[in-house]
Design a protein around this motif. Structure first.
Motif, PDB file in Angstrom:
ATOM      1  N   GLY A 147       0.793  -1.217   0.000  1.00  0.00           N
ATOM      2  CA  GLY A 147       0.000   0.000   0.000  1.00  0.00           C
ATOM      3  C   GLY A 147       0.823   1.263   0.000  1.00  0.00           C
ATOM      4  N   SER A 148       0.183   2.352   0.404  1.00  0.00           N
ATOM      5  CA  SER A 148       0.781   3.676   0.260  1.00  0.00           C
ATOM      6  C   SER A 148       1.429   4.202   1.532  1.00  0.00           C
ATOM      7  CB  SER A 148      -0.287   4.676  -0.199  1.00  0.00           C
ATOM      8  OG  SER A 148      -1.342   4.736   0.754  1.00  0.00           O
ATOM      9  N   THR A 149       1.295   3.487   2.638  1.00  0.00           N
ATOM     10  CA  THR A 149       1.859   4.000   3.879  1.00  0.00           C
ATOM     11  C   THR A 149       2.180   2.846   4.809  1.00  0.00           C
ATOM     12  OG1 THR A 149       1.535   5.583   5.689  1.00  0.00           O
ATOM     13  CG2 THR A 149      -0.366   4.248   5.038  1.00  0.00           C
ATOM     14  N   LEU A 150       2.730   3.159   5.962  1.00  0.00           N
ATOM     15  CA  LEU A 150       3.070   2.123   6.920  1.00  0.00           C
ATOM     16  C   LEU A 150       1.822   1.494   7.517  1.00  0.00           C
ATOM     17  CD1 LEU A 150       5.908   3.537   6.830  1.00  0.00           C
ATOM     18  CD2 LEU A 150       6.116   2.931   9.244  1.00  0.00           C
ATOM     19  N   ARG A 151       1.892   0.193   7.743  1.00  0.00           N
ATOM     20  CA  ARG A 151       0.902  -0.493   8.541  1.00  0.00           C
ATOM     21  C   ARG A 151       1.505  -0.707   9.926  1.00  0.00           C
ATOM     22  NH1 ARG A 151      -1.906  -5.067   4.634  1.00  0.00           N
ATOM     23  NH2 ARG A 151      -2.591  -3.618   2.987  1.00  0.00           N
ATOM     24  N   SER A 152       0.672  -1.096  10.869  1.00  0.00           N
ATOM     25  CA  SER A 152       1.160  -1.198  12.242  1.00  0.00           C
ATOM     26  C   SER A 152       2.320  -2.173  12.384  1.00  0.00           C
ATOM     27  CB  SER A 152       0.015  -1.612  13.170  1.00  0.00           C
ATOM     28  OG  SER A 152      -0.488  -2.888  12.815  1.00  0.00           O
ATOM     29  N   GLY A 153       2.318  -3.240  11.594  1.00  0.00           N
ATOM     30  CA  GLY A 153       3.395  -4.209  11.691  1.00  0.00           C
ATOM     31  C   GLY A 153       4.735  -3.699  11.221  1.00  0.00           C
ATOM     32  N   ASN A 154       4.727  -2.555  10.520  1.00  0.00           N
ATOM     33  CA  ASN A 154       5.978  -1.991   9.998  1.00  0.00           C
ATOM     34  C   ASN A 154       6.616  -0.971  10.929  1.00  0.00           C
ATOM     35  OD1 ASN A 154       4.115  -1.789   6.974  1.00  0.00           O
ATOM     36  ND2 ASN A 154       5.538  -3.419   7.495  1.00  0.00           N
ATOM     37  N   TYR A 155       5.896  -0.552  11.965  1.00  0.00           N
ATOM     38  CA  TYR A 155       6.413   0.498  12.828  1.00  0.00           C
ATOM     39  C   TYR A 155       7.726   0.104  13.505  1.00  0.00           C
ATOM     40  CZ  TYR A 155       2.156   3.360  12.550  1.00  0.00           C
ATOM     41  OH  TYR A 155       1.135   4.160  12.125  1.00  0.00           O
ATOM     42  N   GLY A 156       7.920  -1.195  13.717  1.00  0.00           N
ATOM     43  CA  GLY A 156       9.157  -1.632  14.350  1.00  0.00           C
ATOM     44  C   GLY A 156      10.391  -1.215  13.573  1.00  0.00           C
ATOM     45  N   VAL A 157      10.278  -1.246  12.237  1.00  0.00           N
ATOM     46  CA  VAL A 157      11.417  -0.836  11.410  1.00  0.00           C
ATOM     47  C   VAL A 157      11.653   0.663  11.539  1.00  0.00           C
ATOM     48  CG1 VAL A 157      12.349  -0.788   9.053  1.00  0.00           C
ATOM     49  CG2 VAL A 157      10.984  -2.746   9.834  1.00  0.00           C
ATOM     50  N   LEU A 158      10.567   1.424  11.670  1.00  0.00           N
ATOM     51  CA  LEU A 158      10.699   2.870  11.872  1.00  0.00           C
ATOM     52  C   LEU A 158      11.568   3.159  13.095  1.00  0.00           C
ATOM     53  CD1 LEU A 158       9.244   5.446  10.509  1.00  0.00           C
ATOM     54  CD2 LEU A 158       7.875   5.460  12.592  1.00  0.00           C
TER      55      LEU A 158
END
Length: 342
Positions: A147-158
């Motif tokens: 998709g076009s933005t982060l999903r909750s599962g991606n916040y860890g990489v942030l």
């Protein structure tokens, strides 16, 4: 004491509602055949067998704004008589999503029965790219997004980039998790997060990837690791001593909490306690049914159960998230240039 029990016993029995000859309508704000829909339909057909009077079940799917359109209408119309239930997923409880979609309901007012918590997400990194993740002089490790933005599962990489010094380039725009997984397998990207059993099994079995971190799952108020991810550390354990700014801590806590939102069965606001208790009992009996477990294992064999208490605790935490906290997260996303399309 014995006489008192004899008086109280019939009163308690009369408090249990009967749904004989009635129909339960389950509203699902997502498409037929998706994970929320499959969970709801499977749970629902067993649940009604355990409700007093064995009512029938009708499922209504209504799409729009990540389920917010359906929940807006359901909260406004549903009577608190036990004949209307719904399923609540992440996009219907995330304060950031609710603000963007101008939701007209308060998740705290719903009467939760139980459900499943979100999968612990694992960050799968191609073994050839692991060393580059901590080397800023090397070519960036490509992180793929759906998709076009982060999903909750991606916040860890942030937070890995911010506090662990990871060397990452974000690439978004994959249309589905399946296509994201295929991109990882063919080397188009170097890493991404996955949680569904159907995704992680093949990646683990291949032996080509290292699971660098996992999010963990909250059970009885404590964050526990997922056995399938072996000794992969929980992100919070790696960064908790590195966050000193109070607003950053609130932002981190928000992303950790919203990542726990799974799929929850709920009744309308103001539903009487005896009806909620009747549903909760039927829910627990359903979970104990071997045939239900066998049927649901065909959909997903590794979904962790979310208790009523854990759901209510999580909803309460998300309700305290401020606009400033959401702005902090968005500013960090912008700072890391999470806008590269594939």
């Amino acid at each position: 004491l014995s006489a008192a029990w004899l008086v109280a016993g019939p009163a308690l029995a009369q408090d249990a509602p009967s749904f004989a000859g009635k129909t339960i309508t389950m509203t699902i704000g997502f498409g037929a055949g998706g994970s929320v829909d499959l969970y709801g339909r499977t749970l629902g057909q067993y649940l009604v067998q355990r409700l007093p009077g064995h009512p029938s079940l009708v499922v209504v799917n209504q799409l729009g704004a990540g389920g917010v359109v359906a929940l807006n209408g359901w909260v406004a119309r549903a009577e608190p008589n036990g004949l209307a239930v719904t399923l609540v997923a992440e996009s219907q409880a995330d304060p950031d999503a609710l603000e963007r979609t101008q939701a007209k309901y308060d998740p705290k007012t719903l009467k939760y029965v139980g459900g499943e918590t979100a999968y612990s997400q694992g960050l799968f990194v191609n073994k050839d790219a692991v060393a580059r993740l901590s080397d800023k002089s090397a070519k960036p490790v490509i992180m793929g997004l759906v998709g076009s933005t982060l999903r909750s599962g991606n916040y860890g990489v942030l937070w890995g980039v911010k506090y662990l010094g990871w060397n990452v380039k974000w690439v978004r725009g994959y249309p589905s998790t399946a296509e994201l997984r295929q991109a990882l397998e063919r080397g188009e990207i170097d890493m991404s997060t996955f949680g569904a059993s159907r995704d992680i099994k093949g990646l683990i079995d291949s032996g080509n990837y290292k699971i660098v971190i996992q999010g963990g799952t909250v059970k009885d108020g404590k964050r526990v690791p997922r056995a399938a991810f072996g000794d992969a550390p929980i992100l919070a354990d790696l960064v908790k001593a590195k966050i000193h700014d109070p607003e950053a801590q609130r932002a981190f806590d928000y992303t950790e909490n919203v990542a726990q939102v799974g799929i929850w069965l709920a009744l309308p606001p103001k539903t009487p306690d005896n009806i909620v208790a009747t549903y909760a009992k039927a829910f627990d009996e359903t979970l104990a049914d071997p045939q239900y477990r066998a049927d649901f294992a065909k959909i997903d064999p590794d979904s962790p159960v979310a208790s009523k208490a854990d759901i209510e605790s999580l909803v309460g935490k998300l309700a305290t998230v401020s606009p400033e906290t959401l702005e902090y997260v968005q500013a960090e996303i912008k700072r890391q240039n999470v806008d590269q399309t594939k």
